[in-house]
Scaffold this motif. Structure first.
Motif, PDB file in Angstrom:
ATOM      1  N   LEU A 181       2.398   2.774  12.732  1.00 50.90           N
ATOM      2  CA  LEU A 181       0.989   3.106  12.822  1.00 50.90           C
ATOM      3  C   LEU A 181       0.158   2.093  12.049  1.00 50.90           C
ATOM      4  O   LEU A 181       0.475   1.766  10.906  1.00 50.90           O
ATOM      5  CB  LEU A 181       0.789   4.509  12.234  1.00 50.90           C
ATOM      6  N   VAL A 182      -0.899   1.583  12.672  1.00 45.87           N
ATOM      7  CA  VAL A 182      -1.784   0.617  12.042  1.00 45.87           C
ATOM      8  C   VAL A 182      -3.168   1.239  11.917  1.00 45.87           C
ATOM      9  O   VAL A 182      -3.678   1.831  12.863  1.00 45.87           O
ATOM     10  CB  VAL A 182      -1.871  -0.682  12.876  1.00 45.87           C
ATOM     11  N   TYR A 183      -3.741   1.122  10.734  1.00 47.14           N
ATOM     12  CA  TYR A 183      -5.104   1.573  10.485  1.00 47.14           C
ATOM     13  C   TYR A 183      -6.002   0.347  10.447  1.00 47.14           C
ATOM     14  O   TYR A 183      -5.728  -0.599   9.715  1.00 47.14           O
ATOM     15  CB  TYR A 183      -5.194   2.305   9.146  1.00 47.14           C
ATOM     16  N   VAL A 184      -7.063   0.361  11.240  1.00 43.43           N
ATOM     17  CA  VAL A 184      -8.024  -0.733  11.274  1.00 43.43           C
ATOM     18  C   VAL A 184      -9.349  -0.187  10.746  1.00 43.43           C
ATOM     19  O   VAL A 184      -9.896   0.765  11.310  1.00 43.43           O
ATOM     20  CB  VAL A 184      -8.197  -1.292  12.701  1.00 43.43           C
ATOM     21  N   ALA A 221       0.888  -1.146   0.000  1.00 45.97           N
ATOM     22  CA  ALA A 221       0.000   0.000   0.000  1.00 45.97           C
ATOM     23  C   ALA A 221       0.931   1.202   0.000  1.00 45.97           C
ATOM     24  O   ALA A 221       2.119   1.073  -0.216  1.00 45.97           O
ATOM     25  CB  ALA A 221      -0.914  -0.030   1.221  1.00 45.97           C
ATOM     26  N   ALA A 222       0.403   2.367   0.289  1.00 44.83           N
ATOM     27  CA  ALA A 222       1.205   3.579   0.218  1.00 44.83           C
ATOM     28  C   ALA A 222       2.346   3.562   1.216  1.00 44.83           C
ATOM     29  O   ALA A 222       2.205   3.124   2.342  1.00 44.83           O
ATOM     30  CB  ALA A 222       0.305   4.785   0.464  1.00 44.83           C
ATOM     31  N   GLY A 223       3.496   4.078   0.811  1.00 47.82           N
ATOM     32  CA  GLY A 223       4.616   4.319   1.705  1.00 47.82           C
ATOM     33  C   GLY A 223       5.124   3.118   2.458  1.00 47.82           C
ATOM     34  O   GLY A 223       5.385   3.205   3.643  1.00 47.82           O
ATOM     35  N   GLY A 224       5.284   1.978   1.831  1.00 48.23           N
ATOM     36  CA  GLY A 224       5.819   0.812   2.520  1.00 48.23           C
ATOM     37  C   GLY A 224       4.806   0.142   3.425  1.00 48.23           C
ATOM     38  O   GLY A 224       5.173  -0.619   4.301  1.00 48.23           O
ATOM     39  N   MET A 225       3.549   0.412   3.244  1.00 46.76           N
ATOM     40  CA  MET A 225       2.493  -0.182   4.061  1.00 46.76           C
ATOM     41  C   MET A 225       2.004  -1.463   3.396  1.00 46.76           C
ATOM     42  O   MET A 225       2.101  -1.625   2.193  1.00 46.76           O
ATOM     43  CB  MET A 225       1.326   0.800   4.210  1.00 46.76           C
ATOM     44  N   SER A 229      -6.498  -8.677   5.606  1.00 52.04           N
ATOM     45  CA  SER A 229      -7.891  -8.800   6.015  1.00 52.04           C
ATOM     46  C   SER A 229      -7.914  -9.564   7.332  1.00 52.04           C
ATOM     47  O   SER A 229      -7.327 -10.639   7.437  1.00 52.04           O
ATOM     48  CB  SER A 229      -8.679  -9.543   4.939  1.00 52.04           C
ATOM     49  N   LYS A 230      -8.566  -9.007   8.336  1.00 57.27           N
ATOM     50  CA  LYS A 230      -8.623  -9.604   9.677  1.00 57.27           C
ATOM     51  C   LYS A 230     -10.057  -9.636  10.166  1.00 57.27           C
ATOM     52  O   LYS A 230     -10.913  -8.925   9.649  1.00 57.27           O
ATOM     53  CB  LYS A 230      -7.805  -8.779  10.681  1.00 57.27           C
ATOM     54  N   THR A 231     -10.303 -10.399  11.205  1.00 60.34           N
ATOM     55  CA  THR A 231     -11.594 -10.407  11.873  1.00 60.34           C
ATOM     56  C   THR A 231     -11.373 -10.021  13.328  1.00 60.34           C
ATOM     57  O   THR A 231     -10.543 -10.616  14.012  1.00 60.34           O
ATOM     58  CB  THR A 231     -12.252 -11.793  11.788  1.00 60.34           C
ATOM     59  N   PHE A 232     -12.100  -9.005  13.766  1.00 60.52           N
ATOM     60  CA  PHE A 232     -12.034  -8.539  15.148  1.00 60.52           C
ATOM     61  C   PHE A 232     -13.445  -8.510  15.713  1.00 60.52           C
ATOM     62  O   PHE A 232     -14.303  -7.806  15.184  1.00 60.52           O
ATOM     63  CB  PHE A 232     -11.428  -7.125  15.237  1.00 60.52           C
ATOM     64  N   GLY A 233     -13.686  -9.267  16.780  1.00 62.84           N
ATOM     65  CA  GLY A 233     -15.005  -9.275  17.404  1.00 62.84           C
ATOM     66  C   GLY A 233     -16.115  -9.637  16.439  1.00 62.84           C
ATOM     67  O   GLY A 233     -17.227  -9.153  16.565  1.00 62.84           O
ATOM     68  N   GLY A 234     -15.813 -10.474  15.462  1.00 68.37           N
ATOM     69  CA  GLY A 234     -16.802 -10.885  14.491  1.00 68.37           C
ATOM     70  C   GLY A 234     -16.953  -9.945  13.302  1.00 68.37           C
ATOM     71  O   GLY A 234     -17.735 -10.211  12.404  1.00 68.37           O
ATOM     72  N   TYR A 235     -16.220  -8.842  13.293  1.00 72.71           N
ATOM     73  CA  TYR A 235     -16.289  -7.888  12.184  1.00 72.71           C
ATOM     74  C   TYR A 235     -15.093  -8.076  11.256  1.00 72.71           C
ATOM     75  O   TYR A 235     -13.951  -8.080  11.709  1.00 72.71           O
ATOM     76  CB  TYR A 235     -16.280  -6.441  12.701  1.00 72.71           C
ATOM     77  N   ASP A 236     -15.380  -8.195   9.964  1.00 73.56           N
ATOM     78  CA  ASP A 236     -14.324  -8.233   8.956  1.00 73.56           C
ATOM     79  C   ASP A 236     -13.690  -6.847   8.918  1.00 73.56           C
ATOM     80  O   ASP A 236     -14.396  -5.842   8.973  1.00 73.56           O
ATOM     81  CB  ASP A 236     -14.923  -8.593   7.598  1.00 73.56           C
ATOM     82  N   ALA A 237     -12.370  -6.779   8.873  1.00 73.08           N
ATOM     83  CA  ALA A 237     -11.688  -5.480   8.862  1.00 73.08           C
ATOM     84  C   ALA A 237     -10.514  -5.508   7.894  1.00 73.08           C
ATOM     85  O   ALA A 237      -9.865  -6.539   7.717  1.00 73.08           O
ATOM     86  CB  ALA A 237     -11.185  -5.126  10.260  1.00 73.08           C
ATOM     87  N   LEU A 238     -10.272  -4.364   7.277  1.00 73.51           N
ATOM     88  CA  LEU A 238      -9.079  -4.151   6.477  1.00 73.51           C
ATOM     89  C   LEU A 238      -8.060  -3.522   7.414  1.00 73.51           C
ATOM     90  O   LEU A 238      -8.365  -2.536   8.088  1.00 73.51           O
ATOM     91  CB  LEU A 238      -9.387  -3.220   5.310  1.00 73.51           C
ATOM     92  N   VAL A 239      -6.870  -4.095   7.498  1.00 75.94           N
ATOM     93  CA  VAL A 239      -5.819  -3.578   8.365  1.00 75.94           C
ATOM     94  C   VAL A 239      -4.661  -3.149   7.470  1.00 75.94           C
ATOM     95  O   VAL A 239      -4.198  -3.919   6.634  1.00 75.94           O
ATOM     96  CB  VAL A 239      -5.351  -4.637   9.385  1.00 75.94           C
ATOM     97  N   ILE A 240      -4.227  -1.898   7.645  1.00 73.46           N
ATOM     98  CA  ILE A 240      -3.144  -1.349   6.837  1.00 73.46           C
ATOM     99  C   ILE A 240      -2.062  -0.869   7.784  1.00 73.46           C
ATOM    100  O   ILE A 240      -2.337  -0.136   8.738  1.00 73.46           O
ATOM    101  CB  ILE A 240      -3.642  -0.172   5.976  1.00 73.46           C
TER     102      ILE A 240
END
Length: 167
Positions: free
Chosen positions: A144-147, A78-82, A86-97
């Protein structure tokens, strides 16, 4: 600990990958890795078509002048070496960058930014946020992690974090 699952598969996929040989799971991961959504895809043919768009998008965003290849082992770029996962947290599908070293669990994140999308939107709507904030001095050099979690589908409203009583 953020562990990537299918990102090695995505990293190995190039613009020459024959999409007819990929499983549905692999097609979805390729689409996710490009920042596109597959929620409106009805069948495997739709997924293949969207995956072709994803390949074009990934190819266009790949670093120029390098010797071709893919994303270096830690997930798709992704941008800048990111990297993206795809993860699941508390039953919610999430994109983690975040940095590949954080997503593969070898380093801990210093900061986490959790972004909830709006009514009818998707997690992909904020996928460019890390790139847009990349030049912020206060964030430079931080792990820094974006969830970006996805709200559950709502019958009349698209995706929604809670039901709205319109009666």
């Amino acid at each position: 600990s953020f562990r990537t699952t299918a990102s090695t598969t995505v990293a190995a996929m190039s613009d020459s990958t024959d999409l007819t040989t990929l499983s549905i799971k692999e097609l979805k991961e390729l689409i996710r890795s490009s920042g596109l959504s597959f929620e409106d895809c009805i069948d495997k043919a739709d997924l293949r078509s969207r995956a072709a768009e994803a390949q074009e998008r990934l190819e266009a965003s790949a670093p120029k002048g390098g010797g071709g290849g893919g994303g270096g082992g830690g997930g798709s770029s992704a941008a800048g070496g990111m990297a993206r996962a795809s993860k699941t947290f508390g039953g919610y599908d999430a994109l983690v960058i975040g940095p590949p070293s954080v997503l593969d669990g070898s380093e801990a994140a210093e900061l986490a930014v959790i972004v909830l999308h709006g009514l009818g939107a998707t997690k992909e709507d904020f996928a460019d946020l890390p790139r847009m904030l990349g030049g912020e001095q206060a964030l430079a050099g931080r792990r820094l992690v974006y969830v970006l979690p996805q709200a559950p589908p709502s019958p009349l409203l698209g995706a929604a974090w809670w039901q709205i009583n319109v009666a």
